[in-house]
Structures are given as structure tokens and as C-alpha cells.
Design a protein around this motif. Structure first.
Motif, PDB file in Angstrom:
ATOM      1  N   ILE A   1     106.496  56.301  37.439  1.00 55.26           N
ATOM      2  CA  ILE A   1     105.424  55.621  37.931  1.00 55.26           C
ATOM      3  C   ILE A   1     104.734  54.293  36.784  1.00 55.26           C
ATOM      4  O   ILE A   1     103.999  55.698  35.722  1.00 55.26           O
ATOM      5  N   THR A   2     104.848  53.331  36.462  1.00 54.97           N
ATOM      6  CA  THR A   2     103.892  52.591  35.347  1.00 54.97           C
ATOM      7  C   THR A   2     103.162  51.786  36.156  1.00 54.97           C
ATOM      8  O   THR A   2     103.207  50.568  36.752  1.00 54.97           O
ATOM      9  N   VAL A   3     101.589  51.765  35.560  1.00 58.54           N
ATOM     10  CA  VAL A   3     100.115  50.949  35.629  1.00 58.54           C
ATOM     11  C   VAL A   3     100.189  50.861  35.087  1.00 58.54           C
ATOM     12  O   VAL A   3      99.602  51.007  34.064  1.00 58.54           O
ATOM     13  N   ASP A   4      99.814  49.267  34.862  1.00 59.69           N
ATOM     14  CA  ASP A   4      99.349  48.891  34.386  1.00 59.69           C
ATOM     15  C   ASP A   4      97.665  47.740  34.643  1.00 59.69           C
ATOM     16  O   ASP A   4      98.059  46.804  35.523  1.00 59.69           O
ATOM     17  N   GLU A   5      96.943  48.559  34.033  1.00 57.35           N
ATOM     18  CA  GLU A   5      95.523  47.970  34.576  1.00 57.35           C
ATOM     19  C   GLU A   5      94.895  47.058  33.475  1.00 57.35           C
ATOM     20  O   GLU A   5      95.133  47.484  32.477  1.00 57.35           O
ATOM     21  N   VAL A   6      94.289  46.395  33.539  1.00 53.33           N
ATOM     22  CA  VAL A   6      93.477  45.321  32.828  1.00 53.33           C
ATOM     23  C   VAL A   6      92.167  44.719  33.934  1.00 53.33           C
ATOM     24  O   VAL A   6      92.329  44.548  35.039  1.00 53.33           O
ATOM     25  N   VAL A   7      90.984  44.969  33.232  1.00 54.12           N
ATOM     26  CA  VAL A   7      90.133  43.889  33.580  1.00 54.12           C
ATOM     27  C   VAL A   7      89.251  42.874  32.442  1.00 54.12           C
ATOM     28  O   VAL A   7      88.500  42.056  32.964  1.00 54.12           O
ATOM     29  N   ASN A   8      90.188  42.947  31.628  1.00 53.38           N
ATOM     30  CA  ASN A   8      90.142  41.645  30.370  1.00 53.38           C
ATOM     31  C   ASN A   8      91.103  40.905  30.117  1.00 53.38           C
ATOM     32  O   ASN A   8      92.317  41.722  29.321  1.00 53.38           O
ATOM     33  N   SER A   9      90.570  39.779  30.139  1.00 50.07           N
ATOM     34  CA  SER A   9      92.120  38.790  30.069  1.00 50.07           C
ATOM     35  C   SER A   9      92.157  38.452  28.655  1.00 50.07           C
ATOM     36  O   SER A   9      93.591  37.658  28.149  1.00 50.07           O
ATOM     37  N   THR A  10      91.474  38.213  27.659  1.00 52.31           N
ATOM     38  CA  THR A  10      91.702  38.434  25.581  1.00 52.31           C
ATOM     39  C   THR A  10      91.619  38.691  25.189  1.00 52.31           C
ATOM     40  O   THR A  10      91.299  40.535  25.461  1.00 52.31           O
ATOM     41  N   ASP A  11      91.328  39.152  24.102  1.00 51.88           N
ATOM     42  CA  ASP A  11      91.472  40.050  22.925  1.00 51.88           C
ATOM     43  C   ASP A  11      90.168  40.650  22.620  1.00 51.88           C
ATOM     44  O   ASP A  11      90.281  41.664  22.691  1.00 51.88           O
ATOM     45  N   VAL A  12      89.438  39.540  23.090  1.00 48.84           N
ATOM     46  CA  VAL A  12      88.414  40.149  22.769  1.00 48.84           C
ATOM     47  C   VAL A  12      86.920  40.646  24.457  1.00 48.84           C
ATOM     48  O   VAL A  12      87.666  39.914  25.545  1.00 48.84           O
ATOM     49  N   LEU A  13      86.206  41.168  24.244  1.00 50.10           N
ATOM     50  CA  LEU A  13      85.319  41.096  25.621  1.00 50.10           C
ATOM     51  C   LEU A  13      84.683  40.086  26.358  1.00 50.10           C
ATOM     52  O   LEU A  13      84.610  38.926  25.238  1.00 50.10           O
ATOM     53  N   THR A  14      85.394  39.804  27.827  1.00 41.25           N
ATOM     54  CA  THR A  14      84.300  38.357  27.888  1.00 41.25           C
ATOM     55  C   THR A  14      84.239  39.600  29.272  1.00 41.25           C
ATOM     56  O   THR A  14      84.132  40.140  30.249  1.00 41.25           O
ATOM     57  N   PHE A  15      83.337  37.375  30.400  1.00 44.95           N
ATOM     58  CA  PHE A  15      83.128  38.324  31.918  1.00 44.95           C
ATOM     59  C   PHE A  15      83.679  37.260  32.355  1.00 44.95           C
ATOM     60  O   PHE A  15      83.922  36.070  31.911  1.00 44.95           O
ATOM     61  N   GLY A  16      83.595  38.225  33.392  1.00 46.25           N
ATOM     62  CA  GLY A  16      83.898  37.091  35.299  1.00 46.25           C
ATOM     63  C   GLY A  16      85.621  37.132  35.002  1.00 46.25           C
ATOM     64  O   GLY A  16      85.812  36.020  36.209  1.00 46.25           O
ATOM     65  N   CYS A  17      86.352  38.392  34.765  1.00 46.90           N
ATOM     66  CA  CYS A  17      88.014  38.050  34.339  1.00 46.90           C
ATOM     67  C   CYS A  17      87.717  38.665  36.229  1.00 46.90           C
ATOM     68  O   CYS A  17      87.162  39.756  36.808  1.00 46.90           O
ATOM     69  N   ALA A  18      89.003  38.234  36.615  1.00 47.76           N
ATOM     70  CA  ALA A  18      89.710  39.330  37.684  1.00 47.76           C
ATOM     71  C   ALA A  18      91.491  38.993  37.963  1.00 47.76           C
ATOM     72  O   ALA A  18      91.967  38.358  38.983  1.00 47.76           O
ATOM     73  N   CYS A  19      91.511  39.682  37.125  1.00 49.24           N
ATOM     74  CA  CYS A  19      92.745  40.243  36.662  1.00 49.24           C
ATOM     75  C   CYS A  19      94.182  41.059  38.169  1.00 49.24           C
ATOM     76  O   CYS A  19      92.877  42.027  38.248  1.00 49.24           O
ATOM     77  N   SER A  20      94.643  41.079  37.425  1.00 52.03           N
ATOM     78  CA  SER A  20      95.446  41.416  39.174  1.00 52.03           C
ATOM     79  C   SER A  20      96.555  42.530  38.276  1.00 52.03           C
ATOM     80  O   SER A  20      96.528  42.575  36.882  1.00 52.03           O
TER      81      SER A  20
END
Length: 273
Positions: A11-30
């Protein structure tokens, strides 16, 4: 149908909550999960299924005890099989893969962020059966109007951005708005693989400003000359919201890095360690 370790090869799970290389706000990543099966059950309609995944964490011996740690709820998007189900690879994504419909609201004019959130909550359940967790938001007012072509996924991302956070599906498959949260977890050198810790910058990064709003209505707080600026577009954000986000994150310092260690399935993307 329950599939266990005798059938699940990996099982491989790829979790992400940030869409850029630096922290940002307002992402809704799958989030994405890939499951490799051997000698798989044939009588399952894999292509039109959803499933929950979990990992057993061994807690002790005599007697051997395990605790199931949930990894999320996922909807199958692709199935590859060879040798008459001797080998099966399933690719699936969390509920964001369903939230592709256009967000249209009866709300117009002056309203509250809470009213927009509650309206999204009702629409997500009615259209997709997705549960957006009940939440009490700060008493923020805004001017609301429908944006042409905005999806429900983008809309919940904008609401999250107004709060200086991100939208994610939790490990039980419910949608929530979360923020970068300190876990008080320290991963010592003894727990890391040899050479498993690598800094990606020579020095820590320090947030000293934010830039948000839109091209026609830019909102800037702070001075990024001696640090980095966090920039994110958000048509609903107000000066009051930007002030609160800047107060929370001004001078926040972090170290971009890569780490390999034995792991902890309870750690989620967005956790501060």
C-alpha cells in the motif's frame, strides 16, 4: 469485503496538503492511494468501488496486540490486472475526485464566512454524499458573489484560505478545514535511517509577509525583504482575515527537508514535527 495481508502486497499513500514548494494557504489537494494485490478476489467490481484503508500497528507481545490506524476513504479511478487477477494494481483518490461540480449559491451580497461554509456543507452532502464536518468559524463578514466556473473543491479551498488553513479529508473520509499543527513529536537521530535526513535549504525559512486577494484587489501584510512572502489568491478574503493570518504566521520559521525513518501511520501531512 475485507482484504487482508494475505492478499495485500503493498500500500502506498501519497498525502499532500500544500501545492507549492513553500508553505501556502487555501489548498484542497487530493490524496492518492495505490494498492497492489496478489491472488485477488475475482468477484469484486473493483472499477466501481470505494474502500477504507487501515494499517495495523503492533503494540506489544504476549499477547500480541495490534491497533488499526485508519488511512482514509478512497474512490477507485483505475484498475490494472494481469494473469487473471494474480496481480492487481488499484489506484484511488479521496473525496476530492468527486467534487468537480460547479458551486452555485443562493447567497449574494453581504454575508458571513459561516453562512458560506454551511451552504457548502449542505451542497456537498446533497450532491456527493460527502460530509463536511460541522465547525464554528470566526465572525467574519464578506461580500459574496458566485464566481463563474468555480468547483466545490475550489470553493472549500477558498474558505480554508480565509482561515489561514487548508482543506483535507480526514482518515475517516470526512472533509475538514485544518491548519499546520504542532504535534510535539521529536524524531531523534537514532530513529532516522542513516543519511535519511537531508536539508533542502542552507538556512531555515522565515515568513515575514503575506500577499493575497486578487489581481484587482491585492492585500499585502508585512515586508518580505528579510524573509519570505506567502502568496495565495483568494477572491473572498478580507482585510480582517488577512490581519489574523499575518498575526498567526509572521516570523514563523521552518526547515524544508526530507526525512526517511521507520514511520508512524498516525502522522498526517500538515503536522509540524
Amino acid at each position: 469485503t475485507e482484504l487482508t495481508g494475505t492478499t495485500i502486497q503493498k500500500i502506498t499513500v501519497d498525502e499532500v496538503v500544500n501545492s507549492t514548494d513553500v508553505l501556502t494557504f487555501g489548498c484542497a489537494c487530493s490524496n492518492k492511494i495505490t494498492v497492489n494485490l496478489i491472488d485477488a478476489t475475482k468477484n469484486i467490481d473493483y472499477k466501481n468501488s470505494y474502500f477504507t484503508a487501515r494499517q495495523g500497528l503492533k503494540l506489544g507481545e504476549m499477547p500480541t496486540r495490534y491497533e488499526d490506524v485508519p488511512l482514509g476513504k478512497f474512490y477507485v479511478t483505475d484498475v490494472q490486472t494481469t494473469n487473471d487477477f494474480k496481480n492487481v494494481t488499484i489506484t484511488a483518490f479521496d473525496g476530492f475526485c468527486k467534487m468537480t461540480g460547479t458551486y452555485l449559491s443562493d447567497i449574494t451580497g453581504k454575508t458571513t464566512l459561516q453562512a458560506v461554509y454551511d451552504d457548502l456543507k449542505e451542497q456537498l452532502y446533497d450532491e456527493y454524499g460527502i460530509v463536511l464536518k460541522a465547525a464554528t468559524l470566526p465572525d467574519y463578514e464578506l461580500e459574496f458573489s458566485n464566481i463563474e466556473g468555480i468547483t466545490h473543491q475550489q470553493a472549500i479551498g477558498y474558505v480554508a484560505g480565509c482561515l489561514g488553513g487548508f482543506a483535507r479529508f480526514d482518515r475517516y473520509g470526512e472533509l475538514e478545514i485544518a491548519t499546520f499543527t504542532d504535534t510535539n513529536l521529536n524524531i531523534t537521530r537514532e530513529e532516522q535511517y542513516m543519511g535519511g535526513f537531508k536539508k533542502l535549504t542552507d538556512n531555515p525559512l522565515q515568513i515575514t509577509s503575506i500577499g493575497t486577494g486578487t489581481k484587482d484587489n491585492t492585500i499585502v501584510r508585512g515586508d518580505g525583504a528579510n524573509g519570505i512572502s506567502i502568496n495565495f489568491e483568494n477572491p473572498y478574503i478580507t482585510d480582517t482575515m488577512a490581519d489574523a493570518i499575518y498575526a498567526d504566521y509572521n516570523d514563523f520559521t521552518y526547515t524544508p527537508c526530507q526525512l526517511k525513518w521507520r514511520g508512524n501511520p498516525a502522522i498526517q501531512a500538515g503536522d509540524i514535527i
